[in-house]
Design an enzyme around this catalytic site. Structure first.
Site, PDB file in Angstrom:
ATOM      1  N   SER A  23      -1.389  -1.263 -19.922  1.00  0.00           N
ATOM      2  CA  SER A  23      -0.883  -1.877 -18.686  1.00  0.00           C
ATOM      3  C   SER A  23      -1.844  -1.726 -17.511  1.00  0.00           C
ATOM      4  O   SER A  23      -2.442  -0.667 -17.294  1.00  0.00           O
ATOM      5  CB  SER A  23       0.459  -1.256 -18.314  1.00  0.00           C
ATOM      6  N   LYS A  74      13.629  -4.974 -21.827  1.00  0.00           N
ATOM      7  CA  LYS A  74      14.158  -5.740 -20.688  1.00  0.00           C
ATOM      8  C   LYS A  74      15.654  -6.026 -20.801  1.00  0.00           C
ATOM      9  O   LYS A  74      16.373  -6.010 -19.799  1.00  0.00           O
ATOM     10  CB  LYS A  74      13.375  -7.045 -20.525  1.00  0.00           C
ATOM     11  N   ASN A  95      13.375  -6.573 -15.353  1.00  0.00           N
ATOM     12  CA  ASN A  95      12.020  -6.023 -15.380  1.00  0.00           C
ATOM     13  C   ASN A  95      11.758  -5.103 -14.192  1.00  0.00           C
ATOM     14  O   ASN A  95      10.677  -4.536 -14.081  1.00  0.00           O
ATOM     15  CB  ASN A  95      10.973  -7.148 -15.422  1.00  0.00           C
ATOM     16  N   GLY A 136       8.915 -19.104 -27.718  1.00  0.00           N
ATOM     17  CA  GLY A 136       9.534 -17.786 -27.692  1.00  0.00           C
ATOM     18  C   GLY A 136      10.863 -17.821 -26.962  1.00  0.00           C
ATOM     19  O   GLY A 136      11.083 -18.652 -26.078  1.00  0.00           O
ATOM     20  N   GLY A 138      12.653 -14.578 -26.164  1.00  0.00           N
ATOM     21  CA  GLY A 138      12.997 -13.198 -25.828  1.00  0.00           C
ATOM     22  C   GLY A 138      13.200 -13.034 -24.338  1.00  0.00           C
ATOM     23  O   GLY A 138      13.444 -13.996 -23.601  1.00  0.00           O
ATOM     24  N   ALA A 140      11.118 -12.399 -21.917  1.00  0.00           N
ATOM     25  CA  ALA A 140      10.155 -13.090 -21.050  1.00  0.00           C
ATOM     26  C   ALA A 140      10.562 -14.545 -20.846  1.00  0.00           C
ATOM     27  O   ALA A 140      10.513 -15.078 -19.727  1.00  0.00           O
ATOM     28  CB  ALA A 140       8.757 -13.009 -21.650  1.00  0.00           C
ATOM     29  N   ASN A 160      11.520 -21.310 -30.976  1.00  0.00           N
ATOM     30  CA  ASN A 160      11.433 -19.927 -31.427  1.00  0.00           C
ATOM     31  C   ASN A 160      11.281 -19.914 -32.953  1.00  0.00           C
ATOM     32  O   ASN A 160      11.590 -20.894 -33.630  1.00  0.00           O
ATOM     33  CB  ASN A 160      12.691 -19.155 -31.001  1.00  0.00           C
ATOM     34  N   ARG A 161      10.812 -18.799 -33.464  1.00  0.00           N
ATOM     35  CA  ARG A 161      10.630 -18.694 -34.918  1.00  0.00           C
ATOM     36  C   ARG A 161      11.949 -18.956 -35.638  1.00  0.00           C
ATOM     37  O   ARG A 161      12.012 -19.707 -36.606  1.00  0.00           O
ATOM     38  CB  ARG A 161      10.092 -17.305 -35.266  1.00  0.00           C
ATOM     39  N   LYS A 165      18.223 -17.606 -31.138  1.00  0.00           N
ATOM     40  CA  LYS A 165      17.986 -17.147 -29.761  1.00  0.00           C
ATOM     41  C   LYS A 165      17.697 -18.317 -28.827  1.00  0.00           C
ATOM     42  O   LYS A 165      18.137 -18.328 -27.676  1.00  0.00           O
ATOM     43  CB  LYS A 165      16.811 -16.158 -29.729  1.00  0.00           C
TER      44      LYS A 165
END
Length: 281
Positions: A23, A74, A95, A136, A138, A140, A160-161, A165
């Site tokens: 980070s 998160k 966050n 994605g 999730g 984020a 998404n995969r 979701k």
């Protein structure tokens, strides 16, 4: 909120995640503190998901006044706090945690506003009437959907995969406009105006298989992840001839500025840090 001061022990802040060693947040918040004359320290806390609730509460009751929260915590952070800002409640992902003296644990989500700030102010992207694809579903991605929908997009697709979701987000945010949810293999063209990578592909080194025709000569590709050199997503975007490719340095800095503002009551200037980080890219 604290007024600028130098006397006494510094106020404690930090980042919780797993992993966190990569980070840049201590550097960013250190520069913010120096520029705004705020007496604080910012540390990294690597906490395993199994220990998140216990260890995070231990930090906050032990004198830490605020925390940033990154992968994979998160959504767990949204369940930990006792009050959510409207945008965090909407995202069901936190966050930023602020611990106030009346013992309120306030959870905020500055990811989406940080993304919008970077796109519109730093990169000069006009989002109105644009076709946007988010890869994605999730935390984020959840943080970005609400602020993006406020920009009167032409369309928003979340891929998404696995579809569950993505469909869940599309349903939850459906009152803000129609959102298409699908798997990566089901994404349909024509080429998008903006593609945002919110997957962990850049952390794991693998880009999911994508259908052809998603990137055109006017497409802007934005990777929420950041790091030195190319990522799997930016390599993919480059190979397909995207017009503009950006990594998430600006989003990182702008969401950090929003967190700093919540904690200290001052929104620091970000231009100096953005210039410093560009030299590390």
């Amino acid at each position: 909120m604290s007024a600028p001061h130098e006397a006494g022990a510094p106020d404690q802040y930090g980042l919780v995640g797993h992993p966190v060693a990569h980070s840049w947040s201590p550097f960013i918040h250190g520069m913010f503190a120096k520029a705004a004359a705020q007496n604080l320290v910012y540390r990294l806390y690597d906490i395993h998901p199994d220990d998140f609730r216990r260890e995070t509460l231990r930090l906050l009751t032990g004198g830490v006044r605020g925390l940033n929260v990154t992968l994979p915590h998160k959504q767990a952070a949204a369940e930990l706090v006792n009050e959510l800002t409207p945008r965090a409640a909407r995202a069901q992902a936190v966050n930023t945690i602020a611990f106030f003296e009346d013992t309120t644990l306030l959870g905020d989500n500055t990811d989406g506003v940080g993304l919008i700030y970077d796109l519109e102010r730093n990169l000069r992207v006009d989002l109105a009437d644009k076709r946007v694809l988010i890869l994605g579903a999730g935390g984020a991605a959840r943080g970005a959907v609400g602020p993006l929908c406020e920009r009167e997009l032409r369309s928003l697709t979340i891929a998404n995969r696995t579809p569950f979701k993505a469909r869940k987000i599309a349903t939850e945010f459906g009152d803000l406009g129609q959102i298409v949810a699908c798997t990566f293999g089901e994404i349909e063209g024509p080429a998008y105006d903006l593609i945002i990578n919110a997957t962990a592909a850049s952390l794991q080194g693998v880009m999911p298989e994508m259908p052809p025709g998603l990137v055109g000569e006017q497409t802007i590709c934005y990777d929420m992840a950041y790091g030195r050199g190319q990522t799997p997503f930016t390599r993919w975007a480059t190979s397909l001839g995207a017009r503009q490719i950006s990594k998430g340095w600006g989003m990182l800095v702008e969401q950090a500025a929003e967190s700093f503002s919540l904690w200290r009551g001052i929104r620091p200037s970000t231009q100096g840090i953005l210039a410093a980080l560009a030299q590390h890219d």
